[in-house]
Design a protein around this motif. Structure first.
Motif, PDB file in Angstrom:
ATOM      1  N   ASN A 156      40.471  42.683  38.414  1.00  0.00           N
ATOM      2  CA  ASN A 156      40.633  41.969  37.143  1.00  0.00           C
ATOM      3  C   ASN A 156      40.785  40.465  37.361  1.00  0.00           C
ATOM      4  O   ASN A 156      40.128  39.645  36.696  1.00  0.00           O
ATOM      5  N   TYR A 157      41.639  40.094  38.308  1.00  0.00           N
ATOM      6  CA  TYR A 157      41.912  38.669  38.503  1.00  0.00           C
ATOM      7  C   TYR A 157      40.784  37.965  39.244  1.00  0.00           C
ATOM      8  O   TYR A 157      40.640  36.744  39.127  1.00  0.00           O
ATOM      9  N   GLU A 158      39.988  38.686  39.993  1.00  0.00           N
ATOM     10  CA  GLU A 158      38.785  38.075  40.577  1.00  0.00           C
ATOM     11  C   GLU A 158      37.806  37.688  39.478  1.00  0.00           C
ATOM     12  O   GLU A 158      37.134  36.648  39.561  1.00  0.00           O
ATOM     13  N   ASN A 159      37.706  38.525  38.438  1.00  0.00           N
ATOM     14  CA  ASN A 159      36.853  38.178  37.299  1.00  0.00           C
ATOM     15  C   ASN A 159      37.357  36.909  36.600  1.00  0.00           C
ATOM     16  O   ASN A 159      36.565  36.052  36.193  1.00  0.00           O
ATOM     17  N   TYR A 160      38.678  36.790  36.460  1.00  0.00           N
ATOM     18  CA  TYR A 160      39.231  35.575  35.850  1.00  0.00           C
ATOM     19  C   TYR A 160      38.966  34.356  36.745  1.00  0.00           C
ATOM     20  O   TYR A 160      38.577  33.288  36.268  1.00  0.00           O
ATOM     21  N   ALA A 161      39.176  34.538  38.053  1.00  0.00           N
ATOM     22  CA  ALA A 161      39.033  33.418  38.988  1.00  0.00           C
ATOM     23  C   ALA A 161      37.604  32.904  39.051  1.00  0.00           C
ATOM     24  O   ALA A 161      37.374  31.713  39.312  1.00  0.00           O
ATOM     25  N   ASN A 162      36.633  33.788  38.826  1.00  0.00           N
ATOM     26  CA  ASN A 162      35.223  33.358  38.839  1.00  0.00           C
ATOM     27  C   ASN A 162      34.919  32.385  37.702  1.00  0.00           C
ATOM     28  O   ASN A 162      33.949  31.622  37.778  1.00  0.00           O
ATOM     29  N   LEU A 163      35.731  32.401  36.649  1.00  0.00           N
ATOM     30  CA  LEU A 163      35.519  31.519  35.501  1.00  0.00           C
ATOM     31  C   LEU A 163      36.398  30.277  35.540  1.00  0.00           C
ATOM     32  O   LEU A 163      36.086  29.286  34.878  1.00  0.00           O
ATOM     33  N   ILE A 164      37.490  30.320  36.294  1.00  0.00           N
ATOM     34  CA  ILE A 164      38.433  29.198  36.339  1.00  0.00           C
ATOM     35  C   ILE A 164      38.114  28.330  37.558  1.00  0.00           C
ATOM     36  O   ILE A 164      38.169  28.819  38.692  1.00  0.00           O
ATOM     37  N   PRO A 165      37.764  27.061  37.374  1.00  0.00           N
ATOM     38  CA  PRO A 165      37.437  26.192  38.519  1.00  0.00           C
ATOM     39  C   PRO A 165      38.593  26.096  39.503  1.00  0.00           C
ATOM     40  O   PRO A 165      39.735  25.822  39.115  1.00  0.00           O
ATOM     41  N   GLY A 166      38.303  26.321  40.790  1.00  0.00           N
ATOM     42  CA  GLY A 166      39.296  26.152  41.843  1.00  0.00           C
ATOM     43  C   GLY A 166      40.262  27.301  42.003  1.00  0.00           C
ATOM     44  O   GLY A 166      41.123  27.260  42.894  1.00  0.00           O
ATOM     45  N   ALA A 167      40.157  28.353  41.193  1.00  0.00           N
ATOM     46  CA  ALA A 167      41.100  29.471  41.278  1.00  0.00           C
ATOM     47  C   ALA A 167      40.744  30.383  42.445  1.00  0.00           C
ATOM     48  O   ALA A 167      39.576  30.580  42.768  1.00  0.00           O
ATOM     49  N   THR A 168      41.779  30.940  43.098  1.00  0.00           N
ATOM     50  CA  THR A 168      41.585  31.895  44.193  1.00  0.00           C
ATOM     51  C   THR A 168      42.448  33.125  43.930  1.00  0.00           C
ATOM     52  O   THR A 168      43.404  33.081  43.145  1.00  0.00           O
TER      53      THR A 168
END
Length: 787
Positions: free
Chosen positions: A335-347
């Motif tokens: 779930n959080y990988e999907n969010y991180a793919n949209l948020i710049p710089g997120a890991t």
């Protein structure tokens, strides 16, 4: 070499005129309009350069205008350019005077619509860069063992980060869920202790709580962690995005530094609500993206505002230069990988069940973020086309990429940025180029070059314009209100624009869109394709059909959209030759007698015929066989005369009973018909078809005697019937005789016997009268027993 240079010059000129620009199409009547046609167009402001009815000829490429006699100092030809307004050197240390991580820091761009400008941006990963880490933790009951595990996180994390930077600060915040039904139970007991159902004591449910502002005092961080207690809610997802939003926008209370790398560590073992999930609780007011921490540092609008959407979260994280590290359990990783793919710089890092690996996770994520430099664009970039080429620290060139990896402290990377403007802008456009997670950025001011500088020196009431009824601007007259024409000679009251369009087409464009209406008359635009003419500029000599790329097939003239063919040529495209010379075979026949000549080529009409002269026909046979069916129809009268004529016309064969013909070119044919008759005729092949002369039929066999055949068949049938009837009668008689004999034999064998039936009673009875005196006598009385 001179010839090669001349050819290159011709090719370049054709490319400029025909591909890139449309300067000479005749649509520009002012300098501004000319510049907007193409980035290769220029305007000649020289007086008397053209006559007053050929204003559009002032717009063309600079080379062509010079050839026409326009002096270079009279050319209005702005060129796209860029100016660096601020460029401090890249610094090695974070505390260097005027140091920065990006160069340049500010630029001004002036670009003509349709043209492209390229400039270079350099970014350096500064050594010993300040780092702020805000630890945002899920304090739902399932995280109770994690609290115990991170009680010394402040000390251990400070030691590890000291190896990477000397300017490290740490803060803490927590979240659970919106304290409202249906996310929690609302009885007084459950609100006071949401964990009572599992025999635990925990805090009442809260949304987000800011506990510790960013500080370098790690002991205080450890003390705060030790004081934390968990809470609980009903559903699995938490209000994590509410907490992220407040931590991002409440910078003053969190304590984010302006010159630091801002890391927000999000630790949880559950998914997060977002967007309209709060409608289940009746919350319908959208999240406003503002800070709402009260005096107790708690999120005061938790039960009033919706969860933030992912788009809102992205905007605020980018706006505040915050890099997000999702420390979540294995179940929530996807779930959080999907969010991180949209948020710049997120890991995303996988958190152990009890958070034992959180220190390693944070340090690894920090190193990963510091090892990458990615350029992002912020601001209004509508009507802009941008492309990037990354030149990484090892010299690798990556077209179409704006990211470099494996960066170390002190490394410098460069990006070639190309900006293309698709149209004119209403004003100055501001946008930014910024490395993700960095505080420094390049500010860009973009202005479109759509106006001519010659407008600034316009002469009002100029003598160039009739009676001073206009201003001389860029070499032409700009009329005062109420006046029109190239020299402002006509007034709008006397000039009827309706005279510049056909009377039957009141809604048509003035001068057919190919000219200007001056004082009630059309002045047609000049065109590089040809001449535009007509009272309403409705005609031209280049809009006719083309054949193989040539106008009117190269054999005609274009007149007002229609081809007028030269002598000897016909057709819509003037591509059909009226000569039959190319269709005549060596023997003088036209298309071998099997077709017709159209446009100088044979079109075969006989089925099966092919070839340039219709000379190939596997199914046609010889001339005798081809005329056979037609002659048979004529001689044997199989069909009506009309039917025979239609059949013969298909094969282009005619019948002639005369015996007078040119026998030297004829072929004698003798064939056997379907009814075994012999037919003979002579065939002559001509230009218009085949002619069968003197057809005859003979040696036909005698027809059969139909009455005798019928009589014989009838007698035969009758005889056979009588014979069959006699045989049947004989068989029946033999069968009957056998049956009678069999009956007689059985009858002779029969034996008759006598006996008494015990059931039989005789009709005669004997009685004796005992009173009769004569005992010696007996009286027999016969009596009918049944009477």
């Amino acid at each position: 070499m001179g010839l090669v240079g001349l050819l290159l010059s011709i090719i370049l000129r054709c490319w400029i005129n025909n591909v890139e620009g449309s300067c000479s199409v005749g649509s520009a009547v002012s300098c501004d309009e000319c510049l907007q046609l193409s980035p290769h167009c220029a305007w000649c402001t020289q007086e008397n350069f053209t006559d007053w009815f050929s204003i559009s000829e002032r717009c063309d490429t600079p080379d062509i205008l010079r050839e026409k006699g326009c002096a270079g100092n009279w050319l209005e030809f702005p060129v796209s350019n860029g100016q660096i307004l601020q460029d401090h050197p890249l610094g090695k240390k974070a505390d260097s005077t005027n140091s920065t991580q990006i160069s340049p820091q500010r630029m001004a761009l002036k670009i003509r619509p349709g043209s492209q400008m390229t400039f270079q941006v350099k970014v350096q990963q500064t050594e010993d860069y300040p780092v702020d880490i805000y630890y945002l933790m899920d304090l739902s009951a399932s995280m109770i063992d994690d609290l115990e595990m991170i009680k010394d996180l402040g000390s251990t994390l400070s030691k590890e980060m000291a190896k990477l930077t000397s300017k490290f600060r740490l803060g803490f915040g927590s979240f659970v869920e919106k304290p409202i039904l249906p996310f929690i139970k609302i009885t007084e007991e459950e609100q006071a202790n949401p964990c009572r159902s599992v025999d635990l004591t925990c805090l009442p449910t809260f949304g987000y709580k800011h506990v510790l502002s960013l500080t370098s005092n790690t002991n205080k961080f450890n003390q705060i962690i030790a004081e934390q207690r968990v809470s609980a809610n009903i559903d699995v997802p938490e209000c994590g995005f509410d907490a992220i939003m407040q931590a991002a926008v409440c910078g003053d209370k969190i304590g984010w530094r302006n010159d630091s790398m801002r890391l927000l560590v999000f630790a949880s073992d559950a998914d997060s609500h977002f967007g309209m999930d709060s409608k289940m609780a009746g919350i319908v007011i959208p999240n406003d993206g503002q800070c709402h921490l009260d005096n107790n540092n708690e999120y005061s609008m938790s039960t009033i505002l919706e969860y933030p959407t992912l788009g809102q979260l992205i905007d605020k994280l980018v706006e505040n230069n915050i890099l997000l590290i999702f420390a979540v359990t294995e179940k929530q990783k996807h779930n959080y990988e999907n969010y991180a793919n949209l948020i710049p710089g997120a890991t995303v890092g996988v958190l152990a069940i009890d958070s034992r690996n959180v220190l390693e996770l944070i340090v690894t994520a920090y190193k990963e973020l510091r090892s990458e430099i990615e350029l992002e664009v912020l601001g209004d970039t509508e009507e802009l086309q941008m492309s990037f080429t990354a030149i990484c620290q090892d010299g690798t060139v990556l077209p179409g990429v704006k990211r470099c990896s494996n960066i170390k402290a002190g490394d410098t990377v460069a990006f070639n940025v190309s900006v293309k403007l698709t149209g004119c802008l209403p004003g100055v456009r501001h946008f930014f180029l910024k490395p993700v997670g960095f505080q420094d950025s390049l500010e860009l001011d973009l202005e479109s070059l759509c106006s001519c500088d010659c407008r600034r020196s316009s002469e009002a009431n100029s003598s160039l314009c009739v009676h001073g009824q206009g201003a001389a601007e860029c070499g032409v007259c700009t009329c005062q209100p109420g006046y029109v024409g190239p020299r402002c000679a006509c007034s709008e009251e006397t000039s009827q624009s309706s005279d510049c369009r056909p009377a039957a087409a009141a809604e048509a464009e003035l001068c057919s869109g190919q000219g200007e209406c001056y004082c009630g008359q059309c002045v047609c635009h000049a065109s590089s394709f040809g001449r535009v003419y007509g009272p309403y500029c409705e005609c031209d000599d280049y809009s006719c059909v083309r054949f193989r790329g040539e106008l009117c097939g190269g054999h005609g003239q274009c007149d007002c959209g229609e081809c007028v063919c030269q002598s000897g040529w016909t057709g819509e495209y003037c591509n059909c030759s009226s000569s039959t010379e190319s269709c005549t075979a060596e023997d003088g026949t036209l298309c071998g007698g099997r077709g017709r000549c159209e446009c100088g080529r044979c079109v075969c009409s006989v089925p099966g015929a092919s070839g340039d002269m219709c000379e190939k026909c596997p199914t046609c046979g010889d001339t005798c066989s081809s005329a056979r069916s037609c002659v048979e129809c004529y001689l044997q009268e199989k069909e009506s005369i009309v039917g025979c004529i239609q059949r013969c016309s298909i094969s282009r064969i005619s019948i002639n009973t005369t015996t007078e013909y040119d026998k030297s070119h004829s072929t004698q044919c003798t064939l056997k018909s379907e009814n075994d008759c012999r037919i003979s005729f002579n065939v002559v092949v001509g230009d218009i078809g085949t002619t069968a002369y003197n057809p005859q039929i003979y040696d036909c066999p005698e027809p059969p005697n139909i009455p005798m055949i019928i009589l014989g068949v009838s007698l035969s049938i009758m005889c056979i019937g009588l014979i069959l009837l006699g045989v049947w009668k004989l068989l029946v008689s033999v069968h009957d005789r056998k049956e009678v004999a069999k009956f007689e034999a059985e009858r002779a064998k029969a034996k008759w016997q006598t006996g008494t039936n015990p059931l039989f009673r005789s009709s005669t009875s004997t009685f004796k009268n005992v009173t009769y005196k004569n005992t010696g006598r007996e009286r027999i009385i016969s009596m009918d027993h049944y009477s």
